[in-house]
Write an enzyme that holds these catalytic residues in place. Structure first.
Site, PDB file in Angstrom:
ATOM      1  N   ASP A  30       0.863  -1.183   0.000  1.00 21.36           N
ATOM      2  CA  ASP A  30       0.000   0.000   0.000  1.00 21.36           C
ATOM      3  C   ASP A  30       0.903   1.238   0.000  1.00 21.36           C
ATOM      4  O   ASP A  30       1.995   1.213   0.561  1.00 21.36           O
ATOM      5  CB  ASP A  30      -0.900  -0.001   1.246  1.00 21.36           C
ATOM      6  CG  ASP A  30      -2.104   0.917   1.084  1.00 21.36           C
ATOM      7  OD1 ASP A  30      -3.227   0.397   0.912  1.00 21.36           O
ATOM      8  OD2 ASP A  30      -1.923   2.155   1.120  1.00 21.36           O
ATOM      9  N   THR A 121     -14.032  -1.746  -7.932  1.00 20.62           N
ATOM     10  CA  THR A 121     -15.289  -1.626  -8.685  1.00 20.62           C
ATOM     11  C   THR A 121     -15.116  -0.551  -9.760  1.00 20.62           C
ATOM     12  O   THR A 121     -14.800   0.605  -9.436  1.00 20.62           O
ATOM     13  CB  THR A 121     -16.427  -1.236  -7.733  1.00 20.62           C
ATOM     14  OG1 THR A 121     -16.538  -2.252  -6.726  1.00 20.62           O
ATOM     15  CG2 THR A 121     -17.760  -1.108  -8.467  1.00 20.62           C
ATOM     16  N   ARG A 153     -19.160  -7.620   1.935  1.00 16.02           N
ATOM     17  CA  ARG A 153     -19.719  -6.487   2.690  1.00 16.02           C
ATOM     18  C   ARG A 153     -18.819  -6.179   3.861  1.00 16.02           C
ATOM     19  O   ARG A 153     -18.241  -7.104   4.452  1.00 16.02           O
ATOM     20  CB  ARG A 153     -21.108  -6.856   3.249  1.00 16.02           C
ATOM     21  CG  ARG A 153     -22.198  -6.946   2.216  1.00 16.02           C
ATOM     22  CD  ARG A 153     -23.377  -7.699   2.783  1.00 16.02           C
ATOM     23  NE  ARG A 153     -22.987  -9.062   3.140  1.00 16.02           N
ATOM     24  CZ  ARG A 153     -23.763  -9.948   3.745  1.00 16.02           C
ATOM     25  NH1 ARG A 153     -24.988  -9.626   4.081  1.00 16.02           N
ATOM     26  NH2 ARG A 153     -23.329 -11.156   4.037  1.00 16.02           N
ATOM     27  N   ALA A 255     -36.180  -1.380   6.205  1.00 12.37           N
ATOM     28  CA  ALA A 255     -36.325   0.085   6.095  1.00 12.37           C
ATOM     29  C   ALA A 255     -35.401   0.759   7.102  1.00 12.37           C
ATOM     30  O   ALA A 255     -35.083   0.195   8.145  1.00 12.37           O
ATOM     31  CB  ALA A 255     -37.772   0.464   6.366  1.00 12.37           C
ATOM     32  N   GLY A 256     -34.942   1.942   6.768  1.00 16.46           N
ATOM     33  CA  GLY A 256     -34.008   2.630   7.659  1.00 16.46           C
ATOM     34  C   GLY A 256     -33.794   4.075   7.244  1.00 16.46           C
ATOM     35  O   GLY A 256     -34.620   4.659   6.525  1.00 16.46           O
ATOM     36  N   GLY A 260     -26.005   3.927   3.021  1.00 14.53           N
ATOM     37  CA  GLY A 260     -24.758   4.695   2.989  1.00 14.53           C
ATOM     38  C   GLY A 260     -23.605   3.759   2.705  1.00 14.53           C
ATOM     39  O   GLY A 260     -23.788   2.686   2.128  1.00 14.53           O
ATOM     40  N   CYS A 263     -19.868   2.147  -0.913  1.00 16.39           N
ATOM     41  CA  CYS A 263     -20.189   1.470  -2.182  1.00 16.39           C
ATOM     42  C   CYS A 263     -21.521   1.890  -2.795  1.00 16.39           C
ATOM     43  O   CYS A 263     -21.542   2.427  -3.905  1.00 16.39           O
ATOM     44  CB  CYS A 263     -20.163  -0.032  -1.973  1.00 16.39           C
ATOM     45  SG  CYS A 263     -18.508  -0.620  -1.589  1.00 16.39           S
TER      46      CYS A 263
END
Ligand SMILES: NC(=O)c1ccc[n+]([C@@H]2O[C@H](COP(=O)([O-])OP(=O)(O)OC[C@H]3O[C@@H](n4cnc5c(N)ncnc54)[C@H](O)[C@@H]3O)[C@@H](O)[C@H]2O)c1
Ligand SMILES: O=c1ccn([C@@H]2O[C@H](COP(=O)(O)OP(=O)(O)O[C@H]3O[C@H](CO)[C@@H](O)[C@H](O)[C@H]3O)[C@@H](O)[C@H]2O)c(=O)[nH]1
Length: 452
Positions: A30, A121, A153, A255-256, A260, A263
């Site tokens: 990195d 991505t 995820r 639902a929320g 966010g 991604c």
């Protein structure tokens, strides 16, 4: 197989650690020296459940190395993974410059024949562009660029990598596809995961379309939730009922406060930009992005109205990470919601089990607290914004005692309304049981509870 990983964020580190555990020889690099330093000491630079133990297990096998010099990482590798960031440009398209820079840097270092694997991505056509950059440096023939999108995820990264729903290999070069099949061989043998070998363009499109579709499920249920709230239905039951249809499925129907993370918002914007660039506007996704952005601030106004908050009121926000089990606050609902509270003149106290150090850099003038109870002290209203498991186990009586007011907003629908009401608080979920009816219902229940 000898593998190099360039970029050791959530995706690069997980890929490196997991490939090492699967028996490959992995060298990770990195550009961030602070990150490399932590990794070399066996410390993950991110909060990801199970990562430190997985790093220790890979270190015991002596198959995972953190290498400060790019040349030392790339030299001799049969596959070089690029897993650097692809952030949004102002028009929503992706910024390919980090990948382009990485491609230029590795180009002179590749051993013939190397497969350059694009794990980041990217929008359709990006792998061809990266191939051209490398070809400009070393000519054609002794390398190939393959798209191999990642579907993990945050919060369950290792488990997701080790149990993929599918592995997508995007390349029309047989040597590259053979390398990737060999690389994933041990994983396929363990999990029977389907492998789809296709063109780079198809693979790139699969990733963006999949994320756009998942984000649309969330955007859809959030709109259904708002309708439930007005029309007297309960979205948690409605979502259950919808999800029982096997063609729809129960996943991603919670639902929320809006989706966010690093991604979904970015990838939906990139997908929409790709549509515009190709003269095929993706109108569903365009609408989704707008609605999701609006939702985060609309909820901040909604609580002021429902809890009758005045300027100077104190609001306790529980959870600032974009979801549970991560310290990541990138595009978290909290980053829009909290400033929208402050704009209305409210004082914000907040607590998150992991994300406060990262959030504090983004959110000034927040009183950061050491736990949920400290955050609730003197608050007129409490808002649960992240679905941390700890918040489902709150001592609601203790929370209620600490508050000045008595309104609890559960924007993740993780609490039992009855349990909240039984502790003397007025409960508001997202799209639950119909408002204002449910307000009366729970206030009444509270009165009954108090009378008993
Ligand atoms: N985070 C996720 O859950 C997730 C899942 C699937 C796919 N993705 C995609 O994977 C990519 C990486 O995401 P992330 O969340 O891991 O990003 P990240 O920001 O956590 O990590 C990227 C890393 O790349 C390093 N880097 C940048 N340029 C470099 C270079 N030239 N050489 C070496 N290192 C370099 C950065 O220092 C950083 O540590 C993005 O395209 C993202 O959309 C992310
Ligand atoms: O029913 C749901 C599911 C998720 N969310 C929200 O949606 C966002 C994204 O959640 P999740 O998908 O769990 O997290 P990510 O780590 O961002 O993972 C997504 O983005 C990754 C990066 O592309 C992909 O690899 C994954 O497959 C994809 O799920 C978060 O704000 C969640 O709170 C909801 O509001 N309701």
């Amino acid at each position: 197989m000898d593998v190099a990983i360039i970029g050791t964020g959530y995706v690069g580190l997980t890929t490196g650690v997991c490939l090492a555990l699967l028996g490959h020889e992995v060298r990770c690099h990195d550009v961030d020296p602070g990150r490399m330093d932590k990794l070399a000491r066996g410390r993950p630079p991110i909060y990801e459940p199970g990562m430190e133990q997985a790093m220790r297990a890979a270190a015991r096998k002596r198959s995972l190395h953190f290498v400060s010099e790019l040349a030392d990482a790339v030299r001799g590798a049969k596959a070089v993974f690029l897993s650097v960031g692809t952030p949004s440009l102002p028009d929503g398209d992706i910024d390919l410059s980090y990948l382009e820079a990485a491609a230029r840097q590795i180009a002179p270092l590749l051993a013939p024949f190397t497969t350059v694997v694009v794990k980041s991505t990217v929008t359709v056509g990006s792998c061809r562009r990266l191939e051209q950059i490398i070809r400009d440096v070393r000519g054609a023939g002794d390398f190939a660029v393959a798209a191999n999108p990642e579907f993990l995820r945050e919060g369950s990264a290792i488990d997701d990598f080790m149990h993929p729903d599918r592995i997508i290999i995007g390349s029309d070069d047989e040597r590259a596809t053979t390398t990737l099949k060999e690389l994933y061989g041990p994983l396929v043998a363990r999990t029977d995961a389907p492998v789809l070998v296709t063109s780079a363009e198809n693979a790139e499109m699969v990733k963006h379309a999949a994320n756009a579709f998942l984000a649309m499920k969330i955007g859809f249920i959030n709109e259904v939730a708002d309708l439930c709230e007005r029309a007297g239905a309960d979205v948690t039951t409605v979502a259950k009922g919808i999800g029982l249809d096997q063609r729809i499925g129960p996943a991603f129907l919670q639902a929320g406060p809006g989706f966010g993370g690093s991604c979904f918002p970015k990838d939906a914007r990139a997908f929409a930009a790709t549509g515009r660039r190709n003269g095929v506007p993706q109108s569903l996704v365009e609408t989704l992005i707008e609605g999701n952005d609006r939702r985060k601030t609309a909820l901040a106004r909604r609580i002021a109205f429902k809890a009758n908050l005045r300027k100077g009121a104190v609001v306790a926000v529980l959870g600032v990470a974009f979801k549970a089990a991560t310290d990541d606050v990138r595009e978290s609902p909290a980053l829009a919601f909290i400033p929208a509270l402050q704009d209305q003149g409210f004082v914000v106290r907040a607590f998150d089990p992991q994300a406060m150090p990262t959030a504090a850099k983004e959110l000034p003038d927040v009183n950061w607290c050491s736990d949920a109870y400290e955050a609730a002290t003197g608050a007129d209203a409490v808002v649960i914004l992240t679905d941390w498991k700890n918040f489902t186990e709150l001592d609601l009586g203790r929370l209620s005692e600490r508050m000045k007011g008595s309104t609890l907003f559960d924007f993740r629908n993780i609490l039992q309304p009855e349990a909240v009401a039984a502790c003397g608080m007025t409960y508001f979920g997202v799209g639950r049981a119909g408002l204002p009816g449910d307000k009366r219902q729970y206030v009444e229940k509270r009165a009954v509870a108090a009378a008993n």
